[in-house]
Design an enzyme around this catalytic site. Structure first.
Site, PDB file in Angstrom:
ATOM      1  N   GLN A  92       4.817 -11.215 -17.739  1.00  0.00           N
ATOM      2  CA  GLN A  92       4.416 -10.288 -16.676  1.00  0.00           C
ATOM      3  C   GLN A  92       2.921 -10.055 -16.803  1.00  0.00           C
ATOM      4  O   GLN A  92       2.428  -9.712 -17.884  1.00  0.00           O
ATOM      5  CB  GLN A  92       5.164  -8.958 -16.819  1.00  0.00           C
ATOM      6  CG  GLN A  92       4.821  -7.965 -15.705  1.00  0.00           C
ATOM      7  CD  GLN A  92       5.527  -6.620 -15.862  1.00  0.00           C
ATOM      8  OE1 GLN A  92       6.269  -6.399 -16.827  1.00  0.00           O
ATOM      9  NE2 GLN A  92       5.296  -5.736 -14.920  1.00  0.00           N
ATOM     10  N   HIS A  98       7.156  -5.493  -9.565  1.00  0.00           N
ATOM     11  CA  HIS A  98       7.109  -6.273  -8.322  1.00  0.00           C
ATOM     12  C   HIS A  98       8.217  -7.312  -8.344  1.00  0.00           C
ATOM     13  O   HIS A  98       8.535  -7.874  -9.390  1.00  0.00           O
ATOM     14  CB  HIS A  98       5.743  -6.935  -8.145  1.00  0.00           C
ATOM     15  CG  HIS A  98       5.302  -7.746  -9.321  1.00  0.00           C
ATOM     16  ND1 HIS A  98       4.741  -7.175 -10.436  1.00  0.00           N
ATOM     17  CD2 HIS A  98       5.333  -9.076  -9.571  1.00  0.00           C
ATOM     18  CE1 HIS A  98       4.446  -8.109 -11.314  1.00  0.00           C
ATOM     19  NE2 HIS A  98       4.808  -9.287 -10.820  1.00  0.00           N
ATOM     20  N   HIS A 100       9.351 -10.902  -6.965  1.00  0.00           N
ATOM     21  CA  HIS A 100       8.941 -12.146  -6.320  1.00  0.00           C
ATOM     22  C   HIS A 100      10.095 -12.618  -5.428  1.00  0.00           C
ATOM     23  O   HIS A 100      11.233 -12.730  -5.895  1.00  0.00           O
ATOM     24  CB  HIS A 100       8.694 -13.249  -7.352  1.00  0.00           C
ATOM     25  CG  HIS A 100       7.548 -13.015  -8.279  1.00  0.00           C
ATOM     26  ND1 HIS A 100       6.313 -13.607  -8.101  1.00  0.00           N
ATOM     27  CD2 HIS A 100       7.444 -12.277  -9.408  1.00  0.00           C
ATOM     28  CE1 HIS A 100       5.502 -13.239  -9.092  1.00  0.00           C
ATOM     29  NE2 HIS A 100       6.168 -12.435  -9.904  1.00  0.00           N
TER      30      HIS A 100
HETATM   31  P1  AMP Z   1       3.768 -11.608 -12.683  1.00  0.00           P
HETATM   32  O1  AMP Z   1       3.459 -12.772 -13.578  1.00  0.00           O
HETATM   33  O2  AMP Z   1       5.232 -11.507 -12.382  1.00  0.00           O
HETATM   34  O3  AMP Z   1       3.186 -10.321 -13.202  1.00  0.00           O
HETATM   35  O4  AMP Z   1       3.112 -11.981 -11.313  1.00  0.00           O
HETATM   36  C1  AMP Z   1       1.993 -11.369 -10.756  1.00  0.00           C
HETATM   37  C2  AMP Z   1       1.760 -12.050  -9.435  1.00  0.00           C
HETATM   38  O5  AMP Z   1       0.813 -11.295  -8.721  1.00  0.00           O
HETATM   39  C3  AMP Z   1       1.221 -13.466  -9.554  1.00  0.00           C
HETATM   40  O6  AMP Z   1       2.120 -14.351  -8.884  1.00  0.00           O
HETATM   41  C4  AMP Z   1      -0.139 -13.396  -8.858  1.00  0.00           C
HETATM   42  O7  AMP Z   1      -0.419 -14.558  -8.123  1.00  0.00           O
HETATM   43  C5  AMP Z   1       0.026 -12.183  -7.982  1.00  0.00           C
HETATM   44  N1  AMP Z   1      -1.197 -11.468  -7.668  1.00  0.00           N
HETATM   45  C6  AMP Z   1      -2.142 -11.023  -8.524  1.00  0.00           C
HETATM   46  N2  AMP Z   1      -3.112 -10.378  -7.870  1.00  0.00           N
HETATM   47  C7  AMP Z   1      -2.784 -10.409  -6.561  1.00  0.00           C
HETATM   48  C8  AMP Z   1      -3.388  -9.904  -5.365  1.00  0.00           C
HETATM   49  N3  AMP Z   1      -4.545  -9.220  -5.387  1.00  0.00           N
HETATM   50  N4  AMP Z   1      -2.759 -10.135  -4.190  1.00  0.00           N
HETATM   51  C9  AMP Z   1      -1.615 -10.827  -4.156  1.00  0.00           C
HETATM   52  N5  AMP Z   1      -0.975 -11.305  -5.241  1.00  0.00           N
HETATM   53  C10 AMP Z   1      -1.560 -11.106  -6.426  1.00  0.00           C
END
Ligand code: AMP
Ligand code: ZN
Length: 115
Positions: A92, A98, A100
């Site tokens: 994470q 969040h 996905h």
């Molecule tokens: P996780 O590894 O589950 O914490 O995923 C975080 C996700 O947030 C990743 O897929 C990133 O590409 C996405 N992410 C990070 N910053 C942004 C942003 N400003 N807008 C949209 N997506 C983002």
């Protein structure tokens, strides 16, 4: 919460491509999509992850928003994958819970492994 990128998106302080929004939740396109459909769904309130004591009604509302997003994105019938990375071993990277929502193509058993 200060210095939380998703709180800033929820507050409109950082731009995002919004898919759905109401007073409790926001869905927006992932910046680095791993599938043709890759949308993130967040509660507007800050919780670090799914194990951070999210009230049942908040969590239920979040997950029902996933269904709305799948319909909006046109993958409700074809199918989609729901991933909630939680903690270090799950890699994470953004510590605001969040969901996905991935779809738009046939996924392998272990793919997309990176989200
Ligand atoms: P996780 O590894 O589950 O914490 O995923 C975080 C996700 O947030 C990743 O897929 C990133 O590409 C996405 N992410 C990070 N910053 C942004 C942003 N400003 N807008 C949209 N997506 C983002
Ligand atoms: Zn936050």
């Amino acid at each position: 919460m200060e210095d939380c990128i998703f709180c800033k998106i929820a507050a409109g302080q950082i731009p995002a491509n919004k898919v759905y929004e109401d007073d409790r939740v926001l869905a927006f396109e992932d910046l680095n999509p791993q599938m043709p459909v890759h949308t993130l769904v967040i509660p507007k309130s800050h919780y670090r992850n799914i194990a951070d004591g999210i009230p049942d009604d908040e969590l239920g509302y979040l997950m029902n928003t996933v269904k709305k997003v799948a319909e909006i994105k046109g993958v409700a019938e074809s199918g989609f994958r729901v991933i909630v990375n939680t903690g270090a071993d799950a890699r994470q990277t953004v510590h605001h819970v969040h969901v996905h929502v991935l779809g738009g193509g046939l996924m392998n058993v272990d793919s997309p492994a990176q989200v």
